[in-house]
Design a protein around this motif. Structure first.
Motif, mmCIF file in Angstrom:
data_model
loop_
_atom_site.group_PDB
_atom_site.id
_atom_site.type_symbol
_atom_site.label_atom_id
_atom_site.label_comp_id
_atom_site.label_asym_id
_atom_site.label_seq_id
_atom_site.Cartn_x
_atom_site.Cartn_y
_atom_site.Cartn_z
ATOM 1 N N HIS A 61 0.822 -1.212 0.000
ATOM 2 C CA HIS A 61 0.000 0.000 0.000
ATOM 3 C C HIS A 61 0.854 1.260 0.000
ATOM 4 O O HIS A 61 1.439 1.639 1.013
ATOM 5 C CB HIS A 61 -0.949 0.042 1.205
ATOM 6 C CG HIS A 61 -1.920 1.171 1.116
ATOM 7 N ND1 HIS A 61 -3.253 0.979 0.860
ATOM 8 C CD2 HIS A 61 -1.746 2.510 1.206
ATOM 9 C CE1 HIS A 61 -3.859 2.150 0.803
ATOM 10 N NE2 HIS A 61 -2.953 3.103 1.009
ATOM 11 N N HIS A 63 1.596 5.217 -2.478
ATOM 12 C CA HIS A 63 1.104 6.185 -3.463
ATOM 13 C C HIS A 63 2.295 6.792 -4.194
ATOM 14 O O HIS A 63 2.339 7.988 -4.425
ATOM 15 C CB HIS A 63 0.315 7.299 -2.764
ATOM 16 C CG HIS A 63 -0.866 6.805 -1.991
ATOM 17 N ND1 HIS A 63 -2.116 6.711 -2.541
ATOM 18 C CD2 HIS A 63 -0.989 6.341 -0.731
ATOM 19 C CE1 HIS A 63 -2.959 6.226 -1.641
ATOM 20 N NE2 HIS A 63 -2.291 5.995 -0.530
ATOM 21 N N ASN A 86 -3.370 3.392 -4.697
ATOM 22 C CA ASN A 86 -4.262 2.987 -3.604
ATOM 23 C C ASN A 86 -5.225 4.090 -3.173
ATOM 24 O O ASN A 86 -5.146 5.222 -3.637
ATOM 25 C CB ASN A 86 -3.415 2.513 -2.418
ATOM 26 C CG ASN A 86 -3.104 1.033 -2.494
ATOM 27 O OD1 ASN A 86 -3.995 0.200 -2.357
ATOM 28 N ND2 ASN A 86 -1.849 0.697 -2.746
ATOM 29 N N CYS A 87 -6.127 3.745 -2.287
ATOM 30 C CA CYS A 87 -7.095 4.684 -1.694
ATOM 31 C C CYS A 87 -8.004 5.333 -2.744
ATOM 32 O O CYS A 87 -8.589 6.384 -2.489
ATOM 33 C CB CYS A 87 -6.393 5.776 -0.889
ATOM 34 S SG CYS A 87 -5.564 5.136 0.563
ATOM 35 N N HIS A 215 -4.474 0.237 5.467
ATOM 36 C CA HIS A 215 -3.917 0.849 6.686
ATOM 37 C C HIS A 215 -4.851 0.718 7.886
ATOM 38 O O HIS A 215 -5.417 1.699 8.383
ATOM 39 C CB HIS A 215 -3.464 2.297 6.489
ATOM 40 C CG HIS A 215 -4.186 3.067 5.426
ATOM 41 N ND1 HIS A 215 -5.482 3.431 5.548
ATOM 42 C CD2 HIS A 215 -3.772 3.552 4.229
ATOM 43 C CE1 HIS A 215 -5.840 4.102 4.466
ATOM 44 N NE2 HIS A 215 -4.828 4.178 3.646
ATOM 45 N N ASP A 329 2.001 3.327 3.166
ATOM 46 C CA ASP A 329 1.108 4.428 2.782
ATOM 47 C C ASP A 329 1.929 5.643 2.327
ATOM 48 O O ASP A 329 1.506 6.783 2.493
ATOM 49 C CB ASP A 329 0.147 4.803 3.923
ATOM 50 C CG ASP A 329 -1.092 5.545 3.420
ATOM 51 O OD1 ASP A 329 -1.383 5.475 2.215
ATOM 52 O OD2 ASP A 329 -1.754 6.211 4.228
HETATM 53 ZN ZN LIG Z 1 -3.245 5.168 1.110
#
Ligand SMILES: [Zn+2]
Length: 447
Positions: A61, A63, A86-87, A215, A329
């Protein structure tokens, strides 16, 4: 292509759950052999006496999305493969993204993100659901991205509170049809609310897709972590394919303009201004007061902020769960900016969980960050120490491995790690004694 020979290290092979004294021979970007053997004639020898030799770490995970500086910080913490997009946030044209990423510090796999799909389908209001026609269009674009090598689909209802079950369900079905996982940044209804997790479980149950809850500590690490993990375990007991990733810090990060920082949503989540600290922009390192908060939301909505509402106990409880993949993250930051997770996550995991707290054996700790994410993501040639697998490897000193990154205002978010002797990407030495060599051996990971 060059040959490497890692001599006399202690090999941790996550598939056999044990450690052996062995040499590792690397040829043409692959592991050629593991065992005791004479030094091949043309090989460059790396002395690994007293060091652990294991697969490169896999970050499920992030970015990074082609951002070279944070790609290099990932490399310097032992990550050899990162998953971007992601996200809900990703490039829309995954094929084109991969075309432009031929040389990079580490390998990149990429999710196709729901927010990108919504935008392309003309859903511009985050508080509105896609209508049926728009959801169909999103599904088509999603399909195209998965055919173009995206490794899965990322849902971001936290950033698009209006997204409906219908549109998310549609994307989950497309992912399932392609045999690829879905990650979800669950809604932030309130910090202790578990309905958002139930929503993720329901999406996995109804579509049959593999669901990765993103996360976990940032979503549920405020006292409900045990109940949240129990919910995931119960769902798995019913045959639902659901796992999670989580980081080594309790302070989560977002942009100050995000829907999460609407005054009402902040109140509902018990987030107060003194919980915030800016980590990018001209007010970096500052804990905002009322006036600065209003100014930043209005004028600098993209500035990143950390929120320190989580608990350290939750970090450890989640990180040692066998279902947990460790993640960073990480995002696209400039030098001096950002969350320490961009530089320190994986050495911190090994230092805290294996050496200092002994929550996990070294073998389990290594499996957590190599084989397990490789299995979840379907990366058959990564996370393993077998002949024929990709030669993405880390050589580290278990006695000294440590992180030193900290939040802006408190320390340096990109402070160098200790104890990582060597990171090998696709058979090339990409980092040595904490410094990148400029090898740029990372390649797109099309799945
Ligand atoms: Zn994320």
């Amino acid at each position: 292509m060059s040959e490497l020979f890692i001599s006399g290290g202690i090999v941790i092979d996550p598939e056999i759950d044990g450690r052996i004294r062995a040499d590792v021979w690397i040829r043409d970007g692959k592991i050629a052999a593991v065992g005791q053997m004479p030094v091949p004639e043309n090989a460059q020898v790396i002395d690994a006496a007293g060091r652990f030799v294991c697969p490169g770490f896999i970050d499920p995970h992030g970015h990074i999305d082609g951002h070279e500086y944070t790609g290099e910080l990932s490399l310097l913490q032992g990550i050899t493969t990162t998953v971007g997009g992601n996200c809900g946030f990703s490039p829309l044209d995954i094929e084109n993204f991969f075309e432009n990423q031929k040389a990079f510090p580490i390998h990149q796999a990429e999710m196709i993100g729901m927010c990108a799909l919504r935008e392309a389908a003309g859903v511009t209001d985050p508080f509105r659901a896609a209508d049926e026609e728009q959801a169909d269009r999103m599904a088509q674009l999603c399909e195209r991205a998965l055919m173009g090598g995206a490794c899965g689909v990322s849902l971001g209802p936290a950033y698009t509170p209006g997204s409906s079950i219908l549109e998310m369900q549609t994307l989950c079905r497309v992912a399932k049809a392609h045999g690829k996982p879905v990650s979800i940044d669950t809604r932030m209804n309130s910090m202790t609310d578990l309905d958002s997790l139930q929503e993720a479980i329901d999406l996995a149950a109804h579509s049959g897709c593999r669901m990765i809850v993103s996360h976990f500590v940032y979503q549920y690490g405020v006292g409900v972590e045990d109940e949240a993990m129990a919910m995931v375990e119960r769902a798995r007991g019913m045959g639902i394919d659901i796992v999670f990733d989580s980081g080594m810090y309790k302070d989560w990060c977002s942009s100050i303009g995000a829907a999460l920082f609407e005054p009402g949503i902040m109140r509902a989540n018990g987030i107060e201004l003194h919980h915030l600290r800016m980590i990018t922009g001209e007010h970096i390192g500052v804990v905002p007061d009322e006036a600065l908060y209003a100014h930043l939301r209005e004028e600098h909505p993209h500035d990143a902020v950390v929120v320190n509402t989580g608990s350290q106990r939750a970090v450890y409880a989640i990180a040692k769960n066998p279902l947990c993949m460790i993640s960073t993250d990480t995002g696209a930051y400039m030098p001096g900016e950002g969350h320490p997770q961009i530089a320190g996550s994986f050495p911190r995991f090994l230092r805290e969980m294996a050496r200092e707290r002994a929550e996990l054996s070294w073998e389990d700790a290594v499996a957590h960050i190599t084989l397990w994410p490789a299995q979840v993501l379907g990366l058959d040639k990564k996370g393993r120490m077998r002949a024929g697998c990709d030669a993405d490897l880390v050589i580290f000193d278990p006695e000294t491995i440590a992180d030193h990154a900290d939040f802006p205002g408190l320390g340096m978010p990109n402070a160098a790690n200790e104890g990582l002797d060597c990171v090998i990407v696709a058979g090339e030495i990409a980092a040595k004694n904490g410094c990148a060599t400029g090898a740029m051996a990372g390649r797109p990971v099309r799945i």
